[in-house]
Design an enzyme around this catalytic site. Structure first.
Site, PDB file in Angstrom:
ATOM      1  CG  ASP A  84       5.772 -46.118   7.652  1.00 16.06           C
ATOM      2  OD1 ASP A  84       5.188 -45.587   6.689  1.00 16.06           O
ATOM      3  OD2 ASP A  84       7.001 -46.040   7.810  1.00 16.06           O
ATOM      4  CG  HIS A 139      14.146 -45.919   9.927  1.00 18.13           C
ATOM      5  ND1 HIS A 139      14.634 -44.728  10.412  1.00 18.13           N
ATOM      6  CD2 HIS A 139      13.173 -45.576   9.060  1.00 18.13           C
ATOM      7  CE1 HIS A 139      13.981 -43.721   9.872  1.00 18.13           C
ATOM      8  NE2 HIS A 139      13.092 -44.198   9.038  1.00 18.13           N
ATOM      9  CD  GLU A 175      13.185 -45.287  14.264  1.00 21.07           C
ATOM     10  OE1 GLU A 175      14.210 -45.447  13.581  1.00 21.07           O
ATOM     11  OE2 GLU A 175      12.625 -44.186  14.401  1.00 21.07           O
ATOM     12  CG  ASP A 222      17.796 -44.634  12.113  1.00 16.22           C
ATOM     13  OD1 ASP A 222      17.239 -44.911  11.021  1.00 16.22           O
ATOM     14  OD2 ASP A 222      17.154 -44.433  13.159  1.00 16.22           O
TER      15      ASP A 222
HETATM   16  C1  GLP Z   1      10.418 -42.190   7.171  1.00 18.88           C
HETATM   17  C2  GLP Z   1       9.547 -43.310   6.598  1.00 18.88           C
HETATM   18  C3  GLP Z   1      10.384 -44.289   5.800  1.00 18.88           C
HETATM   19  C4  GLP Z   1      11.296 -43.549   4.858  1.00 18.88           C
HETATM   20  C5  GLP Z   1      12.238 -42.672   5.631  1.00 18.88           C
HETATM   21  C6  GLP Z   1      13.232 -41.923   4.750  1.00 18.88           C
HETATM   22  O1  GLP Z   1      10.976 -42.545   8.375  1.00 18.88           O
HETATM   23  N1  GLP Z   1       8.830 -44.006   7.586  1.00 18.88           N
HETATM   24  O2  GLP Z   1       9.523 -45.172   5.096  1.00 18.88           O
HETATM   25  O3  GLP Z   1      12.029 -44.474   4.081  1.00 18.88           O
HETATM   26  O4  GLP Z   1      11.444 -41.736   6.320  1.00 18.88           O
HETATM   27  O5  GLP Z   1      12.630 -40.782   4.230  1.00 18.88           O
HETATM   28  P1  GLP Z   1      13.210 -39.925   3.038  1.00 18.88           P
HETATM   29  O6  GLP Z   1      12.966 -40.727   1.815  1.00 18.88           O
HETATM   30  O7  GLP Z   1      12.409 -38.661   3.038  1.00 18.88           O
HETATM   31  O8  GLP Z   1      14.640 -39.711   3.322  1.00 18.88           O
END
Ligand code: GLP
Length: 259
Positions: free
Chosen positions: A67, A138, A143, A136
């Protein structure tokens, strides 16, 4: 789903790195899917270590990120392209031209998404996808409410995700872009093996839904229950809400012993 509960992120990282070494051993021109966020960092460190030890080369590999934010200025240090280059790609021998990211600065975003899907198809699809999970539920930036069959497209980030990601933007949720491009759930589901990493109590509710909840667009990661080859790597706090955690431990122990 294979659920693996280990002491910490370093142990998760070793398991992911071993999988990458094995994959590269049988397919030098493998395609890896890379995630941003803090969850995969220990895995990236472990892979880099194996690379330095000569156990894995990315010279013939291709990498696709999940993304990208829309509208950040060119070279912005928090664009996911910059992040993945810093955290991983620049530390291994992956040619820069083999690192693919959705183009969040394109004039025609819809076209950029279609071209991204084409590039993944031309590369033969993702062999191993590394994933994190949002609080949440995702995955990538799909989302709650995302279509379970979605493809790469533009999405609006929720207030919760912008709060979660504010730490990368001087702590200010207002500075987190409102839109992103993200691989869809249908796109991610095409990866041949998915390894999802989660640590910390903050992820325990999302993990509970992912592993033991009902499949629902409200917890987008639950679509992975339909995937034939998903490995969920957790530390104890992230696994703390799982009803069958003893069973997962036993199953993994059996596997490590070759049972
Ligand atoms: C962002 C990214 C996701 C990731 C998520 C969790 O939203 N787009 O790909 O999995 O964060 O991040 P973290 O690993 O820092 O908790």
């Amino acid at each position: 789903m294979e659920v693996v509960i280990v002491p910490d992120a370093a142990a998760q990282g070793e398991i992911v790195a071993d999988a990458v070494v094995r994959l590269a051993g049988c397919k030098p021109d493998f395609v890896i899917g890379l995630a941003t966020g803090s969850s995969p960092l220990a895995a990236y460190d472990a892979i880099v270590e194996h690379h330095r030890a000569g156990k894995v080369s990315f010279a013939a590999a291709q990498a696709f990120t999940l993304d990208e934010y829309v509208g950040l200025t060119e070279g912005h240090p928090e664009s996911y392209h910059a992040v993945i280059e810093r955290d991983f790609a620049s530390r291994v021998d992956l040619p820069l031209t083999s690192l693919h990211c959705p183009d969040g600065r394109a004039d025609d975003l819809e076209r950029a998404c279609a071209e991204y899907e084409d590039a993944m198809r031309r590369a033969g699809g993702v062999d191993l996808q590394i994933l994190g999970i949002g609080t949440d539920g995702h995955i990538a930036f799909n989302e709650p409410g995302s279509s379970l069959a979605s493809r790469t497209r533009m999405k609006t980030l929720t207030a919760q995700t912008r709060r979660d990601n504010a730490r990368f933007f001087d702590g200010l949720a207002d500075r987190v872009p409102r839109h992103c491009l993200t691989q869809g759930l249908g796109t991610i589901m095409e990866a041949r093996h998915i390894m999802l990493l989660a640590t910390g109590e903050g992820k325990s509710e999302a993990v509970r839904h992912l592993v033991e909840g009902a499949v629902s667009a409200m917890w987008p990661a639950t679509v992975l229950q339909f995937h034939p080859r998903v490995t969920v790597l957790l530390d104890e706090p992230a696994a703390s809400k799982l009803r069958l955690s003893d069973y997962y431990r036993e199953a993994w122990e059996g596997k490590s012993l070759g049972a």
